[in-house]
Design a protein around this motif. Sequence first.
Motif, PDB file in Angstrom:
ATOM      1  N   GLY A  47       0.817  -1.208   0.000  1.00 12.29           N
ATOM      2  CA  GLY A  47       0.000   0.000   0.000  1.00 12.29           C
ATOM      3  C   GLY A  47       0.849   1.256   0.000  1.00 12.29           C
ATOM      4  O   GLY A  47       0.603   2.197  -0.774  1.00 12.29           O
ATOM      5  N   VAL A  48       1.867   1.290   0.869  1.00  9.13           N
ATOM      6  CA  VAL A  48       2.750   2.459   0.928  1.00  9.13           C
ATOM      7  C   VAL A  48       3.502   2.622  -0.386  1.00  9.13           C
ATOM      8  O   VAL A  48       3.623   3.732  -0.925  1.00  9.13           O
ATOM      9  N   LEU A  49       3.989   1.498  -0.934  1.00 15.67           N
ATOM     10  CA  LEU A  49       4.746   1.578  -2.187  1.00 15.67           C
ATOM     11  C   LEU A  49       3.857   2.051  -3.333  1.00 15.67           C
ATOM     12  O   LEU A  49       4.310   2.798  -4.206  1.00 15.67           O
ATOM     13  N   ALA A  50       2.594   1.644  -3.341  1.00 16.67           N
ATOM     14  CA  ALA A  50       1.671   2.092  -4.387  1.00 16.67           C
ATOM     15  C   ALA A  50       1.445   3.599  -4.313  1.00 16.67           C
ATOM     16  O   ALA A  50       1.432   4.293  -5.347  1.00 16.67           O
ATOM     17  N   VAL A  51       1.274   4.122  -3.102  1.00 18.49           N
ATOM     18  CA  VAL A  51       1.098   5.570  -2.935  1.00 18.49           C
ATOM     19  C   VAL A  51       2.355   6.314  -3.387  1.00 18.49           C
ATOM     20  O   VAL A  51       2.281   7.332  -4.082  1.00 18.49           O
ATOM     21  N   LEU A  52       3.521   5.791  -3.004  1.00 19.15           N
ATOM     22  CA  LEU A  52       4.773   6.425  -3.400  1.00 19.15           C
ATOM     23  C   LEU A  52       4.966   6.358  -4.916  1.00 19.15           C
ATOM     24  O   LEU A  52       5.490   7.307  -5.526  1.00 19.15           O
ATOM     25  N   ALA A  53       4.548   5.251  -5.536  1.00 23.68           N
ATOM     26  CA  ALA A  53       4.668   5.128  -6.988  1.00 23.68           C
ATOM     27  C   ALA A  53       3.846   6.204  -7.685  1.00 23.68           C
ATOM     28  O   ALA A  53       4.314   6.846  -8.641  1.00 23.68           O
ATOM     29  N   LEU A  54       2.622   6.427  -7.221  1.00 18.95           N
ATOM     30  CA  LEU A  54       1.779   7.469  -7.809  1.00 18.95           C
ATOM     31  C   LEU A  54       2.401   8.851  -7.611  1.00 18.95           C
ATOM     32  O   LEU A  54       2.418   9.679  -8.527  1.00 18.95           O
ATOM     33  N   ALA A  55       2.923   9.088  -6.409  1.00 14.12           N
ATOM     34  CA  ALA A  55       3.494  10.401  -6.099  1.00 14.12           C
ATOM     35  C   ALA A  55       4.740  10.681  -6.931  1.00 14.12           C
ATOM     36  O   ALA A  55       4.891  11.765  -7.517  1.00 14.12           O
ATOM     37  N   PHE A  56       5.638   9.712  -7.007  1.00 14.21           N
ATOM     38  CA  PHE A  56       6.878   9.915  -7.755  1.00 14.21           C
ATOM     39  C   PHE A  56       6.606   9.986  -9.253  1.00 14.21           C
ATOM     40  O   PHE A  56       7.244  10.766  -9.975  1.00 14.21           O
ATOM     41  N   PHE A  57       5.658   9.177  -9.739  1.00 14.72           N
ATOM     42  CA  PHE A  57       5.322   9.231 -11.157  1.00 14.72           C
ATOM     43  C   PHE A  57       4.745  10.603 -11.511  1.00 14.72           C
ATOM     44  O   PHE A  57       5.106  11.191 -12.535  1.00 14.72           O
ATOM     45  N   ALA A  58       3.851  11.115 -10.665  1.00 14.48           N
ATOM     46  CA  ALA A  58       3.270  12.435 -10.909  1.00 14.48           C
ATOM     47  C   ALA A  58       4.345  13.512 -10.893  1.00 14.48           C
ATOM     48  O   ALA A  58       4.358  14.425 -11.738  1.00 14.48           O
ATOM     49  N   ALA A  59       5.286  13.408  -9.937  1.00 17.72           N
ATOM     50  CA  ALA A  59       6.367  14.389  -9.863  1.00 17.72           C
ATOM     51  C   ALA A  59       7.246  14.319 -11.107  1.00 17.72           C
ATOM     52  O   ALA A  59       7.666  15.348 -11.653  1.00 17.72           O
ATOM     53  N   GLY A  60       7.527  13.095 -11.572  1.00 18.05           N
ATOM     54  CA  GLY A  60       8.346  12.938 -12.767  1.00 18.05           C
ATOM     55  C   GLY A  60       7.677  13.493 -14.007  1.00 18.05           C
ATOM     56  O   GLY A  60       8.308  14.167 -14.823  1.00 18.05           O
ATOM     57  N   ALA A  61       6.374  13.203 -14.157  1.00 16.48           N
ATOM     58  CA  ALA A  61       5.635  13.713 -15.313  1.00 16.48           C
ATOM     59  C   ALA A  61       5.580  15.239 -15.301  1.00 16.48           C
ATOM     60  O   ALA A  61       5.693  15.891 -16.348  1.00 16.48           O
ATOM     61  N   TYR A  62       5.411  15.817 -14.116  1.00 18.87           N
ATOM     62  CA  TYR A  62       5.365  17.282 -14.005  1.00 18.87           C
ATOM     63  C   TYR A  62       6.719  17.900 -14.325  1.00 18.87           C
ATOM     64  O   TYR A  62       6.794  18.993 -14.896  1.00 18.87           O
ATOM     65  N   ALA A  63       7.802  17.193 -13.952  1.00 24.22           N
ATOM     66  CA  ALA A  63       9.152  17.762 -14.132  1.00 24.22           C
ATOM     67  C   ALA A  63       9.592  17.738 -15.588  1.00 24.22           C
ATOM     68  O   ALA A  63      10.438  18.556 -15.985  1.00 24.22           O
ATOM     69  N   ILE A  64       9.042  16.824 -16.385  1.00 21.00           N
ATOM     70  CA  ILE A  64       9.462  16.741 -17.785  1.00 21.00           C
ATOM     71  C   ILE A  64       9.107  18.053 -18.485  1.00 21.00           C
ATOM     72  O   ILE A  64       7.941  18.492 -18.450  1.00 21.00           O
ATOM     73  N   PRO A  65      10.062  18.687 -19.124  1.00 18.86           N
ATOM     74  CA  PRO A  65       9.781  19.989 -19.753  1.00 18.86           C
ATOM     75  C   PRO A  65       8.870  19.868 -20.965  1.00 18.86           C
ATOM     76  O   PRO A  65       8.905  18.877 -21.699  1.00 18.86           O
ATOM     77  N   ARG A  66       8.033  20.854 -21.168  1.00 19.73           N
ATOM     78  CA  ARG A  66       7.206  20.904 -22.380  1.00 19.73           C
ATOM     79  C   ARG A  66       8.053  21.312 -23.567  1.00 19.73           C
ATOM     80  O   ARG A  66       7.880  20.816 -24.684  1.00 19.73           O
ATOM     81  N   THR A  67       8.939  22.249 -23.345  1.00 20.43           N
ATOM     82  CA  THR A  67       9.873  22.694 -24.383  1.00 20.43           C
ATOM     83  C   THR A  67      11.257  22.802 -23.761  1.00 20.43           C
ATOM     84  O   THR A  67      11.395  22.699 -22.537  1.00 20.43           O
ATOM     85  N   ASP A  68      12.260  23.023 -24.577  1.00 17.48           N
ATOM     86  CA  ASP A  68      13.649  23.073 -24.082  1.00 17.48           C
ATOM     87  C   ASP A  68      14.204  24.501 -24.168  1.00 17.48           C
ATOM     88  O   ASP A  68      13.745  25.298 -24.940  1.00 17.48           O
TER      89      ASP A  68
END
Length: 253
Positions: free
Chosen positions: A232-253
Amino acid sequence: MTAVGRVGAEATAAWHSFVRRRTAVFFTFFFPVILVLIFAVLVQTNPGGGGLFAEPPAYYLPGYLAVVVLFTPLSRVGSEVARHREGNRFEKLATTPLSRVEWLLAHTLVNVAIIGIASLIVLGLMALVTGTADLILDPASLALVAAFVALGVAVFCGLGAVLGATADSQDGVIAMSNTIALPLLFLSDTFVTPDLLPAWFRPAMGLSPLSYFARGVRELTYSGGAFGAEMGVLAVLALAFFAAGAYAIPRTD
């Protein structure tokens, strides 16, 4: 094209890009082989003898799996994001329907497949060189281990995307990945048992996502205890880290 189609197309392209790099393919799958052979065959364990590797061989299976779950996505996704930034590929992707979430999901799925294969190699080697007397390898347990692997990969793919988006180069990503991964590997209830660490530090092990991965897999394959809280904890962390990673990816360079 639907979202599923876009993710599938990007995942297919990422998979073919991986298999074309023969050196990367070789060392991705050879690294866990070397790891198991060194620690399970040469170093070996010393149950009851105290110190490092004082537990039965099956106790350390989560540690071997943790190596590939941790290092491979961090370096692969981080380097891929950095490579895209250096080549201005995100600027080109911004003109397509493929979103940042879909891009990261596609690369996460590819990493799940790669690390799933590497994990099977580790399991097979463990069974071959140490035996299966202490291992729980029934189909249900293996399916749940696969779920833990997928969640762990999602965590570190997300973190890798953050590193790739913030580092100034691919070399910087590798340096940052190693700086983060090495302490996590040995301070997350993988190879070093909590009783060998200072009492004041043991609660800090709960801050590492890798601890929940290792503890859950150990319950499934060695202890036979409850694993729901760790999953359960790992699933929550997976969602959180995935969301953070997707947000961090730049739209443009």
